[in-house]
Write a protein that holds these residues in place. Sequence first.
Motif, short mmCIF file in Angstrom:
data_model
loop_
_atom_site.label_atom_id
_atom_site.label_comp_id
_atom_site.label_asym_id
_atom_site.label_seq_id
_atom_site.Cartn_x
_atom_site.Cartn_y
_atom_site.Cartn_z
N GLY A 1 0.83 -1.20 0.00
CA GLY A 1 0.00 0.00 0.00
C GLY A 1 0.85 1.24 0.00
N GLU A 2 0.57 2.16 0.92
CA GLU A 2 1.31 3.43 0.98
C GLU A 2 1.43 3.89 2.42
OE1 GLU A 2 1.47 7.72 -1.39
OE2 GLU A 2 -0.40 6.57 -1.36
N GLY A 3 2.61 4.38 2.78
CA GLY A 3 2.81 4.85 4.14
C GLY A 3 3.91 5.89 4.22
N GLU A 4 3.75 6.82 5.18
CA GLU A 4 4.80 7.80 5.48
C GLU A 4 5.52 7.34 6.74
OE1 GLU A 4 4.96 12.58 5.83
OE2 GLU A 4 4.01 11.55 7.52
N PHE A 5 6.86 7.33 6.68
CA PHE A 5 7.68 6.87 7.78
C PHE A 5 8.48 8.03 8.36
CE2 PHE A 5 6.74 3.25 5.21
CZ PHE A 5 6.68 2.16 6.08
N ASN A 6 8.42 8.20 9.67
CA ASN A 6 9.26 9.15 10.38
C ASN A 6 10.11 8.33 11.34
OD1 ASN A 6 10.36 11.17 12.05
ND2 ASN A 6 8.63 12.52 11.63
N VAL A 7 11.32 7.99 10.89
CA VAL A 7 12.14 6.98 11.55
C VAL A 7 12.95 7.60 12.69
CG1 VAL A 7 13.95 5.27 11.24
CG2 VAL A 7 12.26 5.65 9.43
N PHE B 1 11.78 -5.04 -4.01
CA PHE B 1 12.01 -3.60 -3.87
C PHE B 1 12.22 -3.29 -2.40
CE2 PHE B 1 10.56 0.82 -3.46
CZ PHE B 1 11.33 1.43 -4.44
N GLN B 2 13.36 -2.68 -2.08
CA GLN B 2 13.73 -2.45 -0.68
C GLN B 2 14.18 -1.01 -0.48
OE1 GLN B 2 16.30 -5.34 1.55
NE2 GLN B 2 17.71 -3.61 1.70
N VAL B 3 13.67 -0.39 0.59
CA VAL B 3 14.03 0.98 0.94
C VAL B 3 14.82 0.92 2.24
CG1 VAL B 3 13.21 3.30 1.41
CG2 VAL B 3 11.91 1.81 -0.12
N GLU B 4 16.10 1.30 2.18
CA GLU B 4 16.93 1.33 3.38
C GLU B 4 17.12 2.77 3.82
OE1 GLU B 4 21.49 0.30 4.81
OE2 GLU B 4 20.57 -0.86 3.18
N VAL B 5 16.79 3.02 5.08
CA VAL B 5 16.76 4.39 5.57
C VAL B 5 18.11 4.83 6.08
CG1 VAL B 5 15.66 5.93 7.21
CG2 VAL B 5 14.36 4.08 6.20
N LEU B 6 18.59 5.91 5.50
CA LEU B 6 19.76 6.60 6.02
C LEU B 6 19.33 7.97 6.55
CD1 LEU B 6 22.08 5.78 2.98
CD2 LEU B 6 21.80 4.48 5.08
N GLY B 7 18.05 8.26 6.48
CA GLY B 7 17.51 9.53 6.93
C GLY B 7 16.30 9.31 7.81
N THR B 8 15.32 10.21 7.74
CA THR B 8 14.24 10.13 8.71
C THR B 8 12.85 10.13 8.10
OG1 THR B 8 14.39 12.54 8.96
CG2 THR B 8 15.55 11.19 10.58
N GLU B 9 12.54 11.02 7.17
CA GLU B 9 11.17 11.15 6.69
C GLU B 9 11.06 10.82 5.21
OE1 GLU B 9 9.06 14.73 7.53
OE2 GLU B 9 9.75 14.84 9.59
N PHE B 10 10.18 9.87 4.89
CA PHE B 10 9.98 9.48 3.50
C PHE B 10 8.62 8.82 3.37
CE2 PHE B 10 11.86 6.05 5.80
CZ PHE B 10 11.29 4.89 5.30
N VAL B 11 8.14 8.75 2.12
CA VAL B 11 6.84 8.13 1.81
C VAL B 11 7.09 7.03 0.79
CG1 VAL B 11 4.52 8.48 0.88
CG2 VAL B 11 5.59 10.29 2.24
N VAL B 12 6.55 5.84 1.08
CA VAL B 12 6.69 4.69 0.18
C VAL B 12 5.30 4.33 -0.36
CG1 VAL B 12 7.42 2.29 -0.06
CG2 VAL B 12 8.65 3.82 1.49
N TYR B 13 5.23 4.20 -1.68
CA TYR B 13 4.02 3.74 -2.36
C TYR B 13 4.35 2.41 -2.99
CZ TYR B 13 0.44 3.55 -6.09
OH TYR B 13 -0.56 3.15 -6.94
N ALA B 14 3.58 1.35 -2.65
CA ALA B 14 3.87 0.02 -3.19
C ALA B 14 2.55 -0.69 -3.44
CB ALA B 14 4.73 -0.78 -2.21
N ARG B 15 2.04 -0.54 -4.66
CA ARG B 15 0.79 -1.19 -5.03
C ARG B 15 1.01 -1.98 -6.32
NH1 ARG B 15 -3.19 0.68 -1.56
NH2 ARG B 15 -3.00 2.84 -0.82
#
Length: 334
Positions: free
Chosen positions: A165-171, A188-202
């Motif tokens: 689905g879709e989500g905003e992450f504040n890590v 598909f993989q998102v590795e966080v080196l920061g803090t705020e991002f939005v992932v859309y995966a449908r």
Amino acid sequence: MKPSLTKNIVFDFFDGKATAIQRKYIEAWLAEEANQETYYQYLDEWESQRPQFALDTEKALESFQSVLQDTHQPPPQSRDPKNNPSVWSSGWWRLGMAASVLLLSVAGGWLFRAQLQYKSYRTAYGQTATYTLADGTRVTLNANSHLRVPRFGFDKAVREVFLVGEGEFNVTHTATNQRFVVQTAGNFQVEVLGTEFVVYARNRGKRVFLNKGKVKLNLPQGQQLYMKPGNVVTVANSGQYQLTKVAPARPYVAWKEHWFYFDNTSLAEVAVQIQERFGVKVVVADPALAQRRIAGNFKAEKADDLLQILSELLDLNIVKTHHTIELRTSKQPN
């Protein structure tokens, strides 16, 4: 069966007091996906009443598998089985049944392991929700989304979650610089080196918008891509990707307040967004109408709200059937 009675049976199972019949009932009950989240709620409630309890997931899995295998044997027969064909046939029947149950328990055991080890957060159509994970990370899920997280805490080396689905992450940063990874379907993989991002995966593709910090993407074809704040990466199901720099945040976070952000957006794309957010299938049969463009910000908490806006803005007729909604120009006959 009444919910209160089911809850008592599940609690007895956690306490190790459930009978064989009750355990079989739980197995059948868990086979329905709609009951799995209720099961986890019961588990959370049961654990909260027993804070000193430390759950051994491997032992729990072995216990569950032994129940499925039902290894209790009948008392030995006094008659000679060689001279009693019925004993032989019943014995082979039991062996066959045991083998069948063993195969089912192996497959079911892995399912049970995943259900036990991961907690699910889900949003319904038209719903958004914010959750705080065990490490302090805040996740806001868009409508029709599903996030799985480890139930008993993150691994020491990496904090890994699974998104559909879709989500905003504040890590949240950890003292040990623990990595945070968002896994989606399609490698598909998102590795966080920061803090705020939005992932859309449908089903129709993937997209990542980075607001703050840095993100490393592992793309389906084995490529790695580093993003900077303001970057948007869109990945098609074919594996091809496009990087856009210095994109404004508004189009990618407006959904958190139930806003739709359209910037020269085709009506065909609008129809897809309505289906993703509200679960309503919208059909635009006229190709020319499907390519009409719309721009602006519109707040809609229900599909009808947005359809009414489209009707007035583009002079459309909204034709509803049992399964779909069709958008037509006002000149078309109903």
